[in-house]
Motif scaffolding. Structure first.
Motif, PDB file in Angstrom:
ATOM      1  N   ALA A 115     -10.586  -9.241  -7.832  1.00 27.26           N
ATOM      2  CA  ALA A 115     -10.150  -9.939  -6.616  1.00 27.26           C
ATOM      3  C   ALA A 115      -9.383  -9.031  -5.652  1.00 27.26           C
ATOM      4  N   PRO A 116      -8.432  -8.199  -6.128  1.00 27.08           N
ATOM      5  CA  PRO A 116      -7.732  -7.306  -5.188  1.00 27.08           C
ATOM      6  C   PRO A 116      -8.675  -6.313  -4.503  1.00 27.08           C
ATOM      7  N   ILE A 117      -9.711  -5.884  -5.231  1.00 30.26           N
ATOM      8  CA  ILE A 117     -10.682  -4.953  -4.645  1.00 30.26           C
ATOM      9  C   ILE A 117     -11.499  -5.655  -3.584  1.00 30.26           C
ATOM     10  N   ASP A 118     -11.969  -6.859  -3.912  1.00 31.13           N
ATOM     11  CA  ASP A 118     -12.781  -7.636  -2.967  1.00 31.13           C
ATOM     12  C   ASP A 118     -11.988  -8.017  -1.716  1.00 31.13           C
ATOM     13  N   MET A 170      -2.948  -0.270  -2.506  1.00 28.92           N
ATOM     14  CA  MET A 170      -2.567  -0.018  -3.892  1.00 28.92           C
ATOM     15  C   MET A 170      -2.548   1.477  -4.196  1.00 28.92           C
ATOM     16  N   GLN A 171      -3.541   2.202  -3.663  1.00 30.92           N
ATOM     17  CA  GLN A 171      -3.600   3.644  -3.894  1.00 30.92           C
ATOM     18  C   GLN A 171      -2.433   4.353  -3.221  1.00 30.92           C
ATOM     19  N   LYS A 172      -2.076   3.899  -2.035  1.00 34.29           N
ATOM     20  CA  LYS A 172      -0.947   4.487  -1.306  1.00 34.29           C
ATOM     21  C   LYS A 172       0.353   4.286  -2.092  1.00 34.29           C
ATOM     22  N   GLU A 173       0.564   3.080  -2.596  1.00 35.80           N
ATOM     23  CA  GLU A 173       1.769   2.797  -3.373  1.00 35.80           C
ATOM     24  C   GLU A 173       1.778   3.610  -4.667  1.00 35.80           C
ATOM     25  N   ARG A 174       0.592   3.780  -5.259  1.00 41.61           N
ATOM     26  CA  ARG A 174       0.482   4.545  -6.499  1.00 41.61           C
ATOM     27  C   ARG A 174       0.848   6.004  -6.275  1.00 41.61           C
ATOM     28  N   GLU A 175       0.429   6.561  -5.160  1.00 40.86           N
ATOM     29  CA  GLU A 175       0.748   7.954  -4.848  1.00 40.86           C
ATOM     30  C   GLU A 175       2.238   8.130  -4.596  1.00 40.86           C
TER      31      GLU A 175
END
Length: 313
Positions: free
Chosen positions: A240-243, A250-255
């Motif tokens: 669901a988050p991907i869709d 999410m990737q920005k926060e992960r970095e």
């Protein structure tokens, strides 16, 4: 990801014994006061059965003291030393954790390993994360058996704490599998997380997973419904988050978290710290790190101009 241990009872188990939570907070406050006043702390380790290795108990105590001082990720050096010893002497540690008199040690060790696994996951070291989780799984298996077989006055609180530790374990595992794009493997983990949140009556703001059942599948989040979720339904929830187009955020926060958890290099000798938080920031600019006062003094001539300019901003 929050640090595990006795203090986690309130977070994961809303119905936890208030006296146990209060005792844990008092212990943490005592350690904090001792650290501020440079008061030596002596720890007596009460253990059942044989010691897991020659230096195992000492390593466990070092890790526990660091853990309960609230150091969390900054205790990486002590946590890694304990984990390496557990890898080297796995059979001895397995027997140690299986002893009913060592359930408090098993509880603390699981929390320490969970914190170390989280650190590796946030850095993107997913292979290391999986290896640490494998060790934590061994500890949790023994801890679960000992608390389920116990009938002493503290057994009920210990079972609740074990539930919380298993929840945290599955939370880390879920995030790790998600980062590895292993969506099809998330089914049992997702169910376990939802069942825990349903069991302890998490409200909507407290839920990390259960809310997705009504929001994505439009089903009532009851125990019966969760247990009957199909693999295809869980895959819908997981993706669901991907869709919804949240992957970029999410990737920005992960970095950002990855950069925060990275080990520092000494600005003078370029040596990397052995554990997060071992090097100290420059007191002026707050931007560079040093492994020792000697390195800081040697580097001052080269760093002086940049330091003073940064301090003015």
């Amino acid at each position: 990801d929050r640090c595990l241990g006795s203090y986690r009872l309130k977070m994961f188990c809303p119905e936890a014994d208030p006296a146990t939570v209060a005792q844990s907070k008092e212990f943490k406050a005592t350690l904090k006061k001792a650290r501020k006043t440079d008061t030596p702390v002596a720890v007596v380790a009460e253990c059942g059965g044989e010691e897991p290795s020659e230096n195992g108990i000492a390593l466990l105590m070092d890790a526990k003291l660091t853990f309960f001082r609230g150091a969390q990720f900054k205790g990486e050096f002590e946590y890694t030393a304990l984990y390496n010893d557990m890898v080297k002497h796995r059979d001895g540690w397995s027997a140690f954790m299986a002893h009913p008199d060592n359930r408090q040690h098993a509880e603390n060790a699981a929390g320490i390993l969970g914190t170390l696994a989280t650190l590796h996951r946030q850095r993107g070291d997913l292979t290391l994360c999986a290896e640490v989780l494998d060790m934590e799984q061994m500890v949790l298996t023994h801890y679960r058996r000992t608390v389920d077989e116990a009938n002493d006055p503290g057994a009920a609180a210990a079972r609740q704490c074990c539930d919380g530790l298993e929840y945290k374990f599955n939370h880390i595992k879920y995030n790790m599998l998600f980062q590895q794009n292993k969506y099809s493997a998330l089914g049992p983990v997702f169910k376990a997380l939802c069942l825990h949140e349903a069991k302890y009556g998490y409200n909507f703001d407290q839920q990390n997973y259960l809310y997705m059942v009504p929001c994505v599948l439009h089903k009532s989040p009851t125990k019966r419904v969760i247990e009957r979720l199909t693999d295809s339904e869980i895959l819908r929830v997981v993706q669901a988050p991907i869709d919804a187009g949240f992957m970029g955020q999410m990737q920005k926060e992960r970095e950002q978290v990855k950069e925060k958890r990275a080990r520092r290099h000494c600005a003078s000798c370029d040596e990397e710290e052995e554990g997060l938080g071992m090097y100290q920031k420059c007191g002026g600019c707050k931007k560079v790190f040093y492994c020792s006062k000697e390195c800081q003094k040697r580097h001052w001539k080269a760093h002086k101009v940049d330091c003073k300019q940064a301090a003015k901003k």
